[in-house]
Design a protein around this motif. Structure first.
Motif, PDB file in Angstrom:
ATOM      1  N   HIS A  15       0.820  -1.209   0.000  1.00 30.53           N
ATOM      2  CA  HIS A  15       0.000   0.000   0.000  1.00 30.53           C
ATOM      3  C   HIS A  15       0.853   1.257   0.000  1.00 30.53           C
ATOM      4  CE1 HIS A  15      -4.169  -1.368   0.268  1.00 30.53           C
ATOM      5  NE2 HIS A  15      -3.702  -2.398   0.945  1.00 30.53           N
ATOM      6  N   VAL A  16       1.971   1.221   0.695  1.00 29.02           N
ATOM      7  CA  VAL A  16       2.867   2.384   0.695  1.00 29.02           C
ATOM      8  C   VAL A  16       3.348   2.672  -0.725  1.00 29.02           C
ATOM      9  CG1 VAL A  16       5.098   3.263   1.460  1.00 29.02           C
ATOM     10  CG2 VAL A  16       3.600   2.086   3.084  1.00 29.02           C
ATOM     11  N   ARG A  17       3.781   1.643  -1.427  1.00 34.00           N
ATOM     12  CA  ARG A  17       4.260   1.819  -2.801  1.00 34.00           C
ATOM     13  C   ARG A  17       3.124   2.276  -3.711  1.00 34.00           C
ATOM     14  NH1 ARG A  17       9.384  -0.047  -3.372  1.00 34.00           N
ATOM     15  NH2 ARG A  17      10.174  -1.320  -1.638  1.00 34.00           N
ATOM     16  N   ALA A  18       1.941   1.713  -3.489  1.00 40.03           N
ATOM     17  CA  ALA A  18       0.786   2.115  -4.295  1.00 40.03           C
ATOM     18  C   ALA A  18       0.422   3.572  -4.044  1.00 40.03           C
ATOM     19  CB  ALA A  18      -0.399   1.206  -3.973  1.00 40.03           C
ATOM     20  N   PHE A 124     -10.293  -5.630  -3.494  1.00 39.96           N
ATOM     21  CA  PHE A 124     -10.278  -6.799  -4.371  1.00 39.96           C
ATOM     22  C   PHE A 124      -9.564  -6.374  -5.650  1.00 39.96           C
ATOM     23  CE2 PHE A 124     -14.058  -8.504  -1.949  1.00 39.96           C
ATOM     24  CZ  PHE A 124     -13.374  -9.607  -1.436  1.00 39.96           C
ATOM     25  N   GLN A 125      -8.231  -6.332  -5.556  1.00 45.56           N
ATOM     26  CA  GLN A 125      -7.432  -5.720  -6.606  1.00 45.56           C
ATOM     27  C   GLN A 125      -7.435  -6.494  -7.915  1.00 45.56           C
ATOM     28  OE1 GLN A 125      -6.152  -7.037  -3.827  1.00 45.56           O
ATOM     29  NE2 GLN A 125      -4.329  -8.260  -4.279  1.00 45.56           N
ATOM     30  N   TRP A 293      -2.072  -2.838  -9.085  1.00 48.46           N
ATOM     31  CA  TRP A 293      -3.505  -3.093  -8.909  1.00 48.46           C
ATOM     32  C   TRP A 293      -4.011  -2.429  -7.632  1.00 48.46           C
ATOM     33  CZ3 TRP A 293      -1.974  -8.855  -9.538  1.00 48.46           C
ATOM     34  CH2 TRP A 293      -1.561  -9.080 -10.856  1.00 48.46           C
ATOM     35  N   HIS A 294      -3.180  -2.426  -6.572  1.00 46.63           N
ATOM     36  CA  HIS A 294      -3.564  -1.710  -5.349  1.00 46.63           C
ATOM     37  C   HIS A 294      -3.644  -0.213  -5.612  1.00 46.63           C
ATOM     38  CE1 HIS A 294      -2.696  -5.505  -3.329  1.00 46.63           C
ATOM     39  NE2 HIS A 294      -3.228  -5.002  -2.225  1.00 46.63           N
ATOM     40  N   ARG A 295      -2.716   0.282  -6.410  1.00 48.61           N
ATOM     41  CA  ARG A 295      -2.777   1.699  -6.776  1.00 48.61           C
ATOM     42  C   ARG A 295      -4.117   2.017  -7.443  1.00 48.61           C
ATOM     43  NH1 ARG A 295       0.863   4.685 -11.514  1.00 48.61           N
ATOM     44  NH2 ARG A 295      -0.462   6.536 -11.665  1.00 48.61           N
ATOM     45  N   ALA A 296      -4.548   1.154  -8.345  1.00 49.13           N
ATOM     46  CA  ALA A 296      -5.820   1.383  -9.040  1.00 49.13           C
ATOM     47  C   ALA A 296      -6.996   1.379  -8.066  1.00 49.13           C
ATOM     48  CB  ALA A 296      -6.025   0.335 -10.128  1.00 49.13           C
ATOM     49  N   VAL A 297      -6.958   0.486  -7.075  1.00 50.63           N
ATOM     50  CA  VAL A 297      -8.020   0.440  -6.060  1.00 50.63           C
ATOM     51  C   VAL A 297      -8.041   1.740  -5.265  1.00 50.63           C
ATOM     52  CG1 VAL A 297      -8.800  -0.694  -3.953  1.00 50.63           C
ATOM     53  CG2 VAL A 297      -8.033  -2.077  -5.883  1.00 50.63           C
ATOM     54  N   ALA A 312     -15.371   0.707  -6.734  1.00 50.01           N
ATOM     55  CA  ALA A 312     -15.281  -0.543  -7.486  1.00 50.01           C
ATOM     56  C   ALA A 312     -15.930  -1.704  -6.734  1.00 50.01           C
ATOM     57  CB  ALA A 312     -13.826  -0.861  -7.796  1.00 50.01           C
ATOM     58  N   CYS A 313     -15.744  -1.757  -5.424  1.00 46.74           N
ATOM     59  CA  CYS A 313     -16.355  -2.836  -4.636  1.00 46.74           C
ATOM     60  C   CYS A 313     -16.724  -2.324  -3.260  1.00 46.74           C
ATOM     61  CB  CYS A 313     -15.404  -4.022  -4.503  1.00 46.74           C
ATOM     62  SG  CYS A 313     -16.139  -5.404  -3.585  1.00 46.74           S
ATOM     63  N   THR A 314     -18.004  -2.219  -2.985  1.00 48.36           N
ATOM     64  CA  THR A 314     -18.479  -1.775  -1.678  1.00 48.36           C
ATOM     65  C   THR A 314     -18.441  -2.924  -0.676  1.00 48.36           C
ATOM     66  OG1 THR A 314     -20.775  -2.381  -2.135  1.00 48.36           O
ATOM     67  CG2 THR A 314     -20.055  -0.164  -2.809  1.00 48.36           C
TER      68      THR A 314
END
Length: 342
Positions: A15-18, A124-125, A293-297, A312-314
């Protein structure tokens, strides 16, 4: 926008990198139950983001801060105390899967956030991969035709050292084994294509390859509400581990999604491949995957907060996969087919 990271375990650095690469979002601070661990983590990630993130003393301090949302990466058994405090403070929550250890507990968290009017989204990446989106587009336009049969496979591997970590693979901390900790990503993605499962007949077991409380091997037959049929195999006992896959056999062709690639085999025999292969953490190194993918989330969640649009996902949507996992476990325990509760 400012984000705070709560829980500094295995996925936290992803998450830090994202966050470093995300547009319009920065890491404002971190929080852990262990202050020393939090300070060490902040120092370790400083070279990634270019500064030392603030270390919050406790949850009330974070809740009272000016962060725009919290990213919750704690084990699921820690959520019951954290989510209410964030909800009372009006802090939106982006939460690593699963929502909680059981469907009932997950439902209580979702309802609590809904009652407080606090946005809750789940990481949900796999939904954010380009090949995943390409398959969704093909299904929505009807090019593949109706789904007739579905094959879902998660042939992963985890060394015993993975389960030697305190609480991992237990019902008290994680809520189960391979289903809720690993296969949940693939099951969630599959449900976005297939719609709900109506009935399952399953077997869940712990193999001799692991000393752990919960299951490391599952096989199940699936009856979908649409009339399609399917199979599931999920394991962390499949050495050396391979990519998870979703294969949809439709009236106009078949689609296989694996390793970030979509392979289409049309009814006339022609084939095509979309997307680039990428690691997904199915082998001995559970972190062998990209943070893109985490970045996109994260960017999706930030945009939803900024523009007041759907995420994207509740949390509510994530309850579907929780209900399916619950049904698989119940079916195995009873030794018979069971209905999936809405």
């Amino acid at each position: 926008m400012k984000a705070a990271l709560i829980g500094l375990g295995m996925v936290a650095e992803t998450h830090v990198r994202a966050l470093h690469d995300a547009t319009g979002v920065t890491l404002s601070g971190v929080l852990s139950r262990d202050p020393a661990r939090a300070r060490a983590f902040a120092d370790r990630v400083a070279p990634i983001i270019g500064s030392v993130p603030h270390v919050f003393d406790d949850l009330p301090a974070l809740a009272a801060s000016d962060v725009d949302f919290a990213i919750l990466c704690t084990p699921p058994n820690a959520r019951a105390d954290i989510v209410p405090a964030l909800a009372r403070a009006g802090k939106p929550i982006l939460m690593e899967k699963p929502v909680e250890r059981t469907t009932d507990a997950a439902t209580r968290i979702v309802e609590l956030c809904e009652a407080a009017g606090v946005p809750l989204a789940i990481v949900f990446q796999h939904r954010m991969r380009q090949a995943s989106r390409d398959l969704a587009d093909l299904l929505s336009t009807g090019r593949l035709g109706p789904i007739a049969a579905v094959d879902i496979a998660v042939p992963w591997w985890r060394d015993q050292s993975y389960y030697d970590a305190p609480g991992r693979g237990t019902y008290a901390r994680d809520g189960g084994g391979v289903l809720i900790s690993q296969a949940i990503h693939t099951l969630d993605l599959a449900l976005t294509y297939t719609g709900p499962v109506a009935r399952v007949q399953a077997m869940a077991r712990t193999t001799r390859l692991h000393a752990m409380e919960a299951e490391d091997f599952v096989t199940a037959g699936l009856d979908f509400a649409s009339g399609a049929v399917g199979s599931l195999t999920a394991s962390t006992a499949s050495r050396p581990g391979d990519a998870e896959s979703i294969t949809l056999h439709c009236t106009q062709g078949s689609a296989r999604l694996a390793s970030g690639q979509l392979t289409l085999t049309w009814a006339d025999g022609t084939t095509e491949t979309l997307g680039d292969a990428a690691g997904t953490g199915g082998g001995a190194d559970p972190m062998a995957f990209t943070h893109a993918w985490h970045r996109a989330v994260i960017e999706d969640f930030a945009a939803a907060l900024r523009d007041d649009c759907p995420v994207a996902c509740t949390g509510r949507e994530a309850l579907r996969v929780h209900a399916l996992i619950d049904a698989i476990v119940r079916s195995s325990a009873r030794g018979c087919a069971v209905e999936v509760r809405p």
